[in-house]
Design an enzyme around this catalytic site. Structure first.
Site, PDB file in Angstrom:
ATOM      1  N   SER A  55       0.583  -2.886  -6.109  1.00 61.35           N
ATOM      2  CA  SER A  55       0.616  -2.117  -4.550  1.00 61.35           C
ATOM      3  C   SER A  55       1.486  -3.021  -3.587  1.00 61.35           C
ATOM      4  O   SER A  55       1.301  -4.317  -3.946  1.00 61.35           O
ATOM      5  CB  SER A  55      -0.765  -1.982  -4.050  1.00 61.35           C
ATOM      6  OG  SER A  55      -0.616  -1.560  -2.659  1.00 61.35           O
ATOM      7  N   LYS A  88      -6.349   1.263  -8.686  1.00 65.55           N
ATOM      8  CA  LYS A  88      -5.140   1.421  -7.665  1.00 65.55           C
ATOM      9  C   LYS A  88      -5.133   2.560  -7.119  1.00 65.55           C
ATOM     10  O   LYS A  88      -4.683   3.053  -6.181  1.00 65.55           O
ATOM     11  CB  LYS A  88      -3.913   1.352  -8.642  1.00 65.55           C
ATOM     12  CG  LYS A  88      -2.448   1.789  -7.983  1.00 65.55           C
ATOM     13  CD  LYS A  88      -2.303   0.828  -6.924  1.00 65.55           C
ATOM     14  CE  LYS A  88      -1.139   1.260  -6.010  1.00 65.55           C
ATOM     15  NZ  LYS A  88      -0.260   2.168  -6.119  1.00 65.55           N
ATOM     16  N   HIS A  97      -7.506   2.618  -4.454  1.00 63.47           N
ATOM     17  CA  HIS A  97      -6.968   1.785  -3.203  1.00 63.47           C
ATOM     18  C   HIS A  97      -5.840   2.798  -2.397  1.00 63.47           C
ATOM     19  O   HIS A  97      -5.972   2.869  -1.317  1.00 63.47           O
ATOM     20  CB  HIS A  97      -6.033   0.675  -3.877  1.00 63.47           C
ATOM     21  CG  HIS A  97      -4.899   0.170  -3.116  1.00 63.47           C
ATOM     22  ND1 HIS A  97      -3.811   1.059  -2.839  1.00 63.47           N
ATOM     23  CD2 HIS A  97      -4.789  -0.903  -2.189  1.00 63.47           C
ATOM     24  CE1 HIS A  97      -3.022   0.405  -1.881  1.00 63.47           C
ATOM     25  NE2 HIS A  97      -3.879  -0.961  -1.721  1.00 63.47           N
ATOM     26  N   ASN A  98      -5.193   3.725  -3.358  1.00 62.03           N
ATOM     27  CA  ASN A  98      -4.198   4.617  -2.540  1.00 62.03           C
ATOM     28  C   ASN A  98      -5.128   5.705  -1.799  1.00 62.03           C
ATOM     29  O   ASN A  98      -4.897   6.067  -0.696  1.00 62.03           O
ATOM     30  CB  ASN A  98      -3.276   5.286  -3.233  1.00 62.03           C
ATOM     31  CG  ASN A  98      -2.377   4.544  -3.842  1.00 62.03           C
ATOM     32  OD1 ASN A  98      -2.419   3.188  -3.879  1.00 62.03           O
ATOM     33  ND2 ASN A  98      -1.237   5.128  -4.418  1.00 62.03           N
ATOM     34  N   GLU A 141      -6.205   4.019   1.132  1.00 59.88           N
ATOM     35  CA  GLU A 141      -5.167   3.993   2.230  1.00 59.88           C
ATOM     36  C   GLU A 141      -4.981   5.120   3.021  1.00 59.88           C
ATOM     37  O   GLU A 141      -4.470   5.540   4.148  1.00 59.88           O
ATOM     38  CB  GLU A 141      -3.855   3.777   1.398  1.00 59.88           C
ATOM     39  CG  GLU A 141      -2.540   3.606   1.919  1.00 59.88           C
ATOM     40  CD  GLU A 141      -1.351   3.409   0.800  1.00 59.88           C
ATOM     41  OE1 GLU A 141      -1.526   2.554   0.086  1.00 59.88           O
ATOM     42  OE2 GLU A 141      -0.357   4.114   0.836  1.00 59.88           O
TER      43      GLU A 141
HETATM   44  N1  LIG Z   1       8.469   2.959  -4.997  1.00 62.25           N
HETATM   45  C1  LIG Z   1       7.336   2.213  -4.727  1.00 62.25           C
HETATM   46  O1  LIG Z   1       7.006   1.751  -3.454  1.00 62.25           O
HETATM   47  C2  LIG Z   1       6.447   2.185  -5.756  1.00 62.25           C
HETATM   48  C3  LIG Z   1       5.197   1.297  -5.507  1.00 62.25           C
HETATM   49  C4  LIG Z   1       4.193   1.221  -6.528  1.00 62.25           C
HETATM   50  C5  LIG Z   1       4.325   1.819  -7.720  1.00 62.25           C
HETATM   51  N2  LIG Z   1       5.511   2.515  -7.800  1.00 62.25           N
HETATM   52  C6  LIG Z   1       5.650   3.027  -9.291  1.00 62.25           C
HETATM   53  O2  LIG Z   1       6.441   2.190 -10.013  1.00 62.25           O
HETATM   54  C7  LIG Z   1       7.451   2.999 -10.624  1.00 62.25           C
HETATM   55  C8  LIG Z   1       8.862   3.038 -10.527  1.00 62.25           C
HETATM   56  O3  LIG Z   1       9.275   3.095  -9.282  1.00 62.25           O
HETATM   57  P1  LIG Z   1      10.620   3.255  -8.681  1.00 62.25           P
HETATM   58  O4  LIG Z   1      10.668   3.692  -7.276  1.00 62.25           O
HETATM   59  O5  LIG Z   1      11.089   1.948  -8.917  1.00 62.25           O
HETATM   60  O6  LIG Z   1      11.433   4.068  -9.777  1.00 62.25           O
HETATM   61  P2  LIG Z   1      11.423   5.816  -9.973  1.00 62.25           P
HETATM   62  O7  LIG Z   1      12.456   6.245  -9.058  1.00 62.25           O
HETATM   63  O8  LIG Z   1       9.949   6.212  -9.878  1.00 62.25           O
HETATM   64  O9  LIG Z   1      12.246   5.660 -11.401  1.00 62.25           O
HETATM   65  C9  LIG Z   1      13.227   5.396 -11.887  1.00 62.25           C
HETATM   66  C10 LIG Z   1      13.458   4.421 -13.099  1.00 62.25           C
HETATM   67  O10 LIG Z   1      12.827   5.182 -14.101  1.00 62.25           O
HETATM   68  C11 LIG Z   1      13.812   5.319 -15.245  1.00 62.25           C
HETATM   69  N3  LIG Z   1      13.795   6.422 -15.895  1.00 62.25           N
HETATM   70  C12 LIG Z   1      13.584   7.965 -15.437  1.00 62.25           C
HETATM   71  N4  LIG Z   1      13.377   8.677 -16.448  1.00 62.25           N
HETATM   72  C13 LIG Z   1      13.365   7.928 -17.434  1.00 62.25           C
HETATM   73  C14 LIG Z   1      13.436   8.082 -19.112  1.00 62.25           C
HETATM   74  N5  LIG Z   1      12.906   9.424 -19.367  1.00 62.25           N
HETATM   75  N6  LIG Z   1      13.353   7.192 -19.981  1.00 62.25           N
HETATM   76  C15 LIG Z   1      13.901   6.126 -19.410  1.00 62.25           C
HETATM   77  N7  LIG Z   1      13.908   5.497 -17.969  1.00 62.25           N
HETATM   78  C16 LIG Z   1      13.699   6.419 -17.392  1.00 62.25           C
HETATM   79  C17 LIG Z   1      15.125   5.447 -14.335  1.00 62.25           C
HETATM   80  O11 LIG Z   1      16.233   4.876 -15.236  1.00 62.25           O
HETATM   81  P3  LIG Z   1      17.843   5.384 -15.045  1.00 62.25           P
HETATM   82  O12 LIG Z   1      18.105   4.266 -14.025  1.00 62.25           O
HETATM   83  O13 LIG Z   1      18.406   5.293 -16.165  1.00 62.25           O
HETATM   84  O14 LIG Z   1      17.912   6.708 -14.385  1.00 62.25           O
HETATM   85  C18 LIG Z   1      14.991   4.065 -13.287  1.00 62.25           C
HETATM   86  O15 LIG Z   1      14.873   2.930 -13.987  1.00 62.25           O
HETATM   87  C19 LIG Z   1       6.936   4.500 -10.916  1.00 62.25           C
HETATM   88  O16 LIG Z   1       5.786   4.784 -11.444  1.00 62.25           O
HETATM   89  C20 LIG Z   1       6.397   4.421  -9.165  1.00 62.25           C
HETATM   90  O17 LIG Z   1       5.357   5.635  -9.124  1.00 62.25           O
HETATM   91  C21 LIG Z   1       6.341   2.572  -6.948  1.00 62.25           C
END
Ligand SMILES: NC(=O)c1ccc[n+]([C@@H]2O[C@H](COP(=O)([O-])OP(=O)(O)OC[C@H]3O[C@@H](n4cnc5c(N)ncnc54)[C@H](OP(=O)(O)O)[C@@H]3O)[C@@H](O)[C@H]2O)c1
Length: 478
Positions: free
Chosen positions: A130, A184, A187-188, A191
């Site tokens: 988080s 987690k 937690h959300n 939130e």
């Molecule tokens: N954003 C936040 O604030 C936040 C906070 C906590 C947790 N999270 C979690 O953290 C994770 C990542 O979040 P994010 O916002 O950084 O990214 P995201 O937008 O959720 O995902 C994009 C990433 O996933 C990859 N991807 C998508 N489909 C794929 C597939 N079929 N095979 C391999 N790779 C694939 C993409 O690769 P390409 O570049 O090749 O498309 C890219 O690296 C998620 O589960 C999200 O829920 C996010």
């Protein structure tokens, strides 16, 4: 052959990229990989001087670049993409390697994946992270599940990169398989409740005092110096004082009043229903977002429904502000108390040994609900690890009791003046319900026996009974 990188990150969108940089900044050699190579290249080009990165274009090279036992952090889009990456990794890994899913997985998926990887001799660590992108880079709150054995080698690295409060890492072992992602999720959910309660406090102040958003922002800034001190109160003060550059109006007044969600609140509420835990604060917060987005219903309601409410006349401005502050604090304690109940119920259901005091401790920094008051929760569970009701801890009992008259005035005032306060009101109703000597549930159970022969228990003797309602109304032991 074994590589040299101590940890690897696959999935280099905003979260994975920042997590990889955080590892590197802490002196770890970090293997990096992304489905499309461009993101890997740009990470090295833009932040290569953060530390030691080992970039790979193929998953096979990425895995080969890691020292054994390998530690692979998956940070891709939750759901199908996580399964796709796991399937790609399995044939490349060897017994004892550790796969970490740091995405926002739903905990039943984590339980399923942990079981499947165990059959391959692999450790699977579903971990909550988080703090958004800022936290991932500078120190998030980290909630890892999985085996204790995997935590022995992975835990110190995660603790190293987590946020620290008073020198204590905001990361600890949570429990087996899905426990980390479960915590987690809660937690959300908390939130959601916290945000809704703050929004209701804002609305009460705005409607009660008839003052500007900026003035209310100053009140929140003041509140942030006391018991309510938290990240969410701090950003609320900031948001309310922000002026829209295009119109010169208060920023909050130009934002469409429809709150969206990504789904973790919904998961928390669904699980609360499954476990039979009344998490009314989280549920009301989730439904309040749903109501805000119910556009046709709101249009019909606005056109047809009278208020028959009084014009709010606040006589003593300072006393009213203090009432709302106390009501907010008390409602917040209820929402957290309910969330911790949910964790306890899930621990029993899924066989997790979760230390609730430690969960409050690792939420003190890095995450969205970070707050001063979490120290009080940790202390409460230190006083009694199996505390059945957080509200019944002497510290919280006193804190809430002293604000009770204010809480009742605020909820009653809101009802009389037609200001919707679902989270404030339901929290007070929960408080009165959970402290009641006798509830009208007796009547509900009697009704159930009447129409469905669902039986009932008596207050004066053991056994299960049914009354012949359609016959001579004699009672028989069921
Ligand atoms: N954003 C936040 O604030 C936040 C906070 C906590 C947790 N999270 C979690 O953290 C994770 C990542 O979040 P994010 O916002 O950084 O990214 P995201 O937008 O959720 O995902 C994009 C990433 O996933 C990859 N991807 C998508 N489909 C794929 C597939 N079929 N095979 C391999 N790779 C694939 C993409 O690769 P390409 O570049 O090749 O498309 C890219 O690296 C998620 O589960 C999200 O829920 C996010």
């Amino acid at each position: 052959m074994s590589g040299t990188a101590q940890i690897g990150v696959t999935g280099l969108a905003v979260m994975g990229r920042n997590l990889a940089r955080n590892f590197a900044r802490h002196g770890y050699t970090v293997a990096i990989h992304n489905r499309s190579y461009a993101k890997t290249e740009s990470l090295v080009a833009e932040h290569g001087d953060d530390g030691d990165f080992v970039p790979s274009e193929s998953m096979a090279d990425f895995v080969a670049s890691l020292e054994r036992p390998r530690k692979v952090v998956i940070m891709v889009k939750a759901g199908g993409p996580t399964d796709a990456v796991i399937d790609e990794l399995i044939p490349l890994l060897e017994e004892g390697d550790i796969v970490v899913d740091a995405g926002n997985a739903h905990f039943p998926d984590t339980i399923r994946r942990e079981k499947a990887l165990k059959e391959h001799g692999l450790h699977f660590v579903g971990t909550g992270v988080s703090g958004g992108e800022e936290g991932a880079l500078n120190g998030p709150s980290i909630m890892p599940g999985g085996t204790r054995e995997s935590y022995a080698s992975l835990g110190p690295i995660l603790e190293d990169i987590s946020a620290k409060v008073d020198g204590t890492p905001c990361c600890t072992y949570v429990g087996s398989d899905g426990a980390g992602h479960f915590v987690k999720m809660v937690h959300n959910g908390i939130e959601y409740a916290d945000m809704q309660l703050i929004a209701e406090a804002y609305d009460l102040l705005r409607q009660g005092l008839g003052v500007s958003a900026a003035e209310i922002g100053q009140i929140f800034a003041q509140w942030n110096t006391g018991d309510l001190e938290s990240f969410l109160i701090e950003i609320t003060a900031d948001v309310l004082q922000h002026v829209d550059a295009a119109t010169g109006k208060a920023f909050v007044d130009i934002v469409l009043d429809q709150a969206e969600q990504k789904g973790t609140g919904r998961w928390t509420v669904q699980n609360g229903l499954d476990l039979g835990v009344p998490i009314t604060g989280i549920a009301e917060a989730t439904f309040a977002r749903a109501l805000s987005g119910s556009v046709p219903q709101r249009a019909a309601g606005l056109a047809a429904l009278p208020a028959h409410a009084a014009e709010w006349e606040v006589k003593d401005r300072d006393a009213f502000i203090e009432d709302v502050r106390q009501a907010l604090y008390a409602s917040k304690v209820v929402a957290y108390s309910q969330g911790f109940d949910q964790i306890a119920a899930a621990a029993t259901e899924f066989g997790w040994d979760i230390d609730r005091g430690a969960m409050a401790r690792i939420w003190r920094g890095g995450c969205i609900i970070r707050a001063r008051f979490l120290n009080r929760i940790t202390e409460a569970y230190e006083r009694q690890a199996d505390l059945p009701l957080l509200l019944a801890d002497p510290y919280f009992t006193d804190a809430v009791a002293s604000g009770l008259p204010a809480w009742r005035r605020v909820v009653a005032g809101a009802a009389q003046n037609g200001v919707p306060t679902p989270a404030f009101s339901s929290s007070l109703a929960y408080y009165d319900g959970v402290r009641a000597e006798r509830l009208p549930a007796a009547l509900v159970q009697a009704q159930r026996d009447f129409f469905g022969a669902h039986t009932y228990k008596r207050v004066d003797r053991e056994g299960t009974f049914h009354t012949e309602w359609s016959g001579d109304r004699t009672e028989a032991e069921a």
